[in-house]
Design an enzyme around this catalytic site. Structure first.
Site, PDB file in Angstrom:
ATOM      1  N   ASP A  98     -98.341   8.011 -44.591  1.00 24.64           N
ATOM      2  CA  ASP A  98     -99.197   9.197 -45.312  1.00 24.64           C
ATOM      3  C   ASP A  98    -100.564   7.346 -45.442  1.00 24.64           C
ATOM      4  O   ASP A  98    -101.319   7.805 -45.199  1.00 24.64           O
ATOM      5  CB  ASP A  98     -98.268   9.694 -47.274  1.00 24.64           C
ATOM      6  CG  ASP A  98     -99.438  10.354 -47.697  1.00 24.64           C
ATOM      7  OD1 ASP A  98     -98.811  11.192 -47.452  1.00 24.64           O
ATOM      8  OD2 ASP A  98    -100.927  10.148 -47.781  1.00 24.64           O
ATOM      9  N   THR A 372     -99.534  -2.207 -60.329  1.00 28.21           N
ATOM     10  CA  THR A 372     -98.215  -2.467 -61.014  1.00 28.21           C
ATOM     11  C   THR A 372     -97.999  -1.466 -61.859  1.00 28.21           C
ATOM     12  O   THR A 372     -99.193  -1.484 -61.730  1.00 28.21           O
ATOM     13  CB  THR A 372     -97.949  -3.904 -61.634  1.00 28.21           C
ATOM     14  OG1 THR A 372     -99.199  -4.582 -62.435  1.00 28.21           O
ATOM     15  CG2 THR A 372     -97.967  -5.353 -60.008  1.00 28.21           C
TER      16      THR A 372
END
Ligand SMILES: Cc1cc2nc3c(=O)[nH]c(=O)nc-3n(C[C@H](O)[C@H](O)[C@H](O)COP(=O)(O)OP(=O)(O)OC[C@H]3O[C@@H](n4cnc5c(N)ncnc54)[C@H](O)[C@@H]3O)c2cc1C
Length: 403
Positions: A98, A372
Site C-alpha cells: 500500500d 511516532t
C-alpha cells in the site's frame, strides 16, 4: 495528482467474507507455521510474499484499471489484523505494498503507471517508499535529500534511511526537496529504478524486530531521473506522502491490534495449562483481570482502527486525525499487551521458542514508523485546540471567569 483511485463499491459482503476466509486458511496453513522461522533471519520472507500474491491479497492494494482488485480499506485492515496475529513481517508486506505502490497508481503519468502497477499487483516487481533520510524522519519539512533540475530531468542527492524492502525493491518512490524552491512547495516525489546510475542500496540494517522484512539505506549521488518519472506535479510530494501515510497509519494500527489479539490467545491458552499454587494460572483472579482488561482494550482499539478505515473509505475530511488516534491508541496498547502477555508465560515468555518475545519486539516498531506516538499526540492535540477555539460548552462562562 490524479483523483484518489479508491473505489469501495465493487466488493459484496460475500466477496469480502470469501477473501477473509482465504486469508484465514493461508494464516493457519502457511504463514503461521512459518512465522517463527521467518523471525530468525532478516532475509525478505519470499515464501510468505509469494503466497500473498498467489491468493490475490497483494493485488487488493491496486486499482482495477491497473490489474488490481482494489479492496476498500475496511477490508484491508481486517486482512492485516488476521496476518499480524501470527507474523508481522507478512502483515507488513500487505501494508508496505500500500505504502510503496499506491502513490504510483495515484500519481504516476499514465504510461508509467500502466507499465509498472500491473507488475506490482502480481508481485513480479517490488517497490519501496523512501521518505525518511538521515537528517529527517518526523520533521518531513526538514528533509535534506535534494532534487536539482537538470535539463529534462532531476539529479537526486541524499541518503534515505531505514527503507523497508530496499534490499529487494526494483523501484523506489523517493521524496526529495526541490533545490531553490522555498517552503511547502519544495517537496516532490520521483520514481527511481534500482539500476539507476548513482543509486546504491546499502547493507541490510540489523534491527530489533520485524525480522523477515529487511530495511536498508539508499544512497543517491547525482542519480539522474527523467521528468516523466515525477509523481504528480512538482510541489505535490507532501500531498502524495500524506495520503499514503494516512493509510499506512491505519495499517500500523491494524497490525498492532492483530498482534495483540494473537498475544492474548497465546497467553490465555498457556494459562489453561500451567498450574501454580494448586490451580491453573488462568483460575487466579489476578490473571483473569489482566486477560479481561486487555481483551476489552484490544476490542476498543479494533473498533477505532476499523472506524478510521471506514472514514477513509467514505473520504471523511477528518480521517487524518482519526488515523493518528487509531495509530497512537492501538500501537501503544499493542506494546503494553504484548509485554503483559509475555509476562503471563513467566520464564517461557522470555525464550525464543515461545513467540511472545518476537511479538513484543515487533510491537515497538509500530510506535515509531509512519509518525511516532509523540508526533500523533501532537497532531491530535493541535486538532483539539483548533476545534475548541470555535466552540462554547453550555456550562462554561468564560466571560464570568474574566476570559
Ligand atoms: C524498521 C524501520 C522501518 C522503516 N521503514 C521506513 C520506510 O520504508 N520508509 C521511510 O520513509 N521511513 C521508514 N522508517 C522511518 C520511520 O518512519 C522514522 O524512523 C520515524 O518517522 C521517526 O523518525 P526518526 O527516526 O527520524 O526520529 P526523530 O524524528 O529524530 O525523532 C526522535 C524522537 O524525538 C521525538 N520527537 C521528534 N519531534 C518531536 C516533537 N515535535 N514533539 C515531541 N517529540 C518529538 C520522536 O517522537 C522520537 O521519540 C522506518 C523506520 C524503522 C525503524
Amino acid at each position: 495528482m490524479k483523483p484518489n483511485p479508491t473505489t469501495t463499491d465493487g466488493w459484496t459482503a460475500d466477496a469480502e467474507q470469501a477473501l477473509l476466509e482465504r486469508v484465514e486458511r493461508l494464516v493457519d496453513e502457511e504463514i503461521g507455521p512459518r512465522a517463527n522461522a521467518v523471525g530468525r533471519s532478516d532475509e525478505f520472507a519470499w515464501e510468505s510474499f509469494r503466497a500473498l500474491c498467489r491468493e490475490g491479497i497483494i493485488a487488493t492494494a491496486f486499482p482495477v484499471q491497473y490489474g488490481g482488485t482494489e479492496a476498500p480499506l475496511r477490508l484491508r485492515v481486517r486482512i492485516v489484523e488476521r496476518i499480524a496475529r501470527v507474523c508481522s513481517a507478512a502483515a507488513s508486506m500487505v501494508t508496505g505494498t500500500d505504502l510503496a505502490g499506491r502513490p504510483i497508481a495515484a500519481a504516476a503519468p499514465e504510461a508509467l503507471a500502466r507499465a509498472i502497477v500491473p507488475r506490482l499487483a502480481t508481485g513480479e516487481l517490488q517497490s519501496a517508499f523512501a521518505l525518511t533520510d538521515r537528517q529527517a524522519g518526523s520533521d518531513v519539512a526538514g528533509l535534506a535529500t535534494t532534487a536539482r533540475r537538470d535539463g529534462d530531468g532531476y539529479l537526486l542527492n541524499g541518503v534515505k534511511r531505514y527503507i523497508t524492502r530496499a534490499p529487494v525493491a526494483d523501484t523506489f518512490i523517493v521524496v526529495a526537496r526541490l533545490e531553490g524552491v522555498p517552503g511547502a512547495k519544495a517537496l516532490c516525489a520521483l520514481l527511481v529504478d534500482r539500476d539507476t546510475p548513482g543509486l546504491e542500496v546499502g547493507p541490510t540494517q540489523a534491527k530489533m524486530g520485524f525480522i523477515g522484512s529487511p530495511c536498508a539505506e539508499v544512497f543517491l549521488r547525482d542519480a539522474r531521473v527523467s521528468a516523466d518519472r515525477l509523481l504528480g506535479a512538482e510541489g505535490e510530494g507532501f500531498a502524495i506522502a500524506q495520503d499514503t501515510l494516512i493509510r499506512a497509519r491505519i495499517g500500523h494500527g491494524a497490525m498492532a491490534v492483530g498482534r495483540a489479539q494473537g498475544a492474548l490467545e497465546i497467553a490465555a491458552q498457556y494459562a489453561t495449562r500451567r498450574s501454580t499454587f494448586g490451580k491453573r494460572i488462568g483460575e487466579h483472579q489476578g490473571v483473569q483481570w489482566m486477560l479481561g482488561e486487555m481483551t476489552a482494550q484490544v476490542e476498543a482499539a479494533r473498533c477505532l482502527v476499523r472506524s478510521s478505515a471506514d472514514r477513509y473509505d467514505r473520504r471523511d475530511p477528518e480521517t487524518a486525525v482519526y488515523a493518528s488516534m487509531a495509530k497512537l491508541f492501538a500501537t501503544d496498547l499493542g506494546m503494553r499487551v504484548t509485554t503483559d502477555c509475555l509476562q503471563l508465560l513467566g520464564g517461557n515468555g522470555y525464550l525464543k521458542d515461545a513467540p511472545l518475545e518476537r511479538f513484543m519486539r515487533d510491537a515497538k516498531l509500530n510506535q515509531i514508523g509512519e509518525g511516532t506516538s509523540e508526533i500523533h499526540k501532537t497532531v491530535i492535540g493541535r486538532h483539539v485546540v483548533r476545534q475548541a477555539a470555535g466552540m462554547r460548552h453550555p456550562c462554561l462562562d468564560l466571560e464570568g471567569l474574566g476570559l
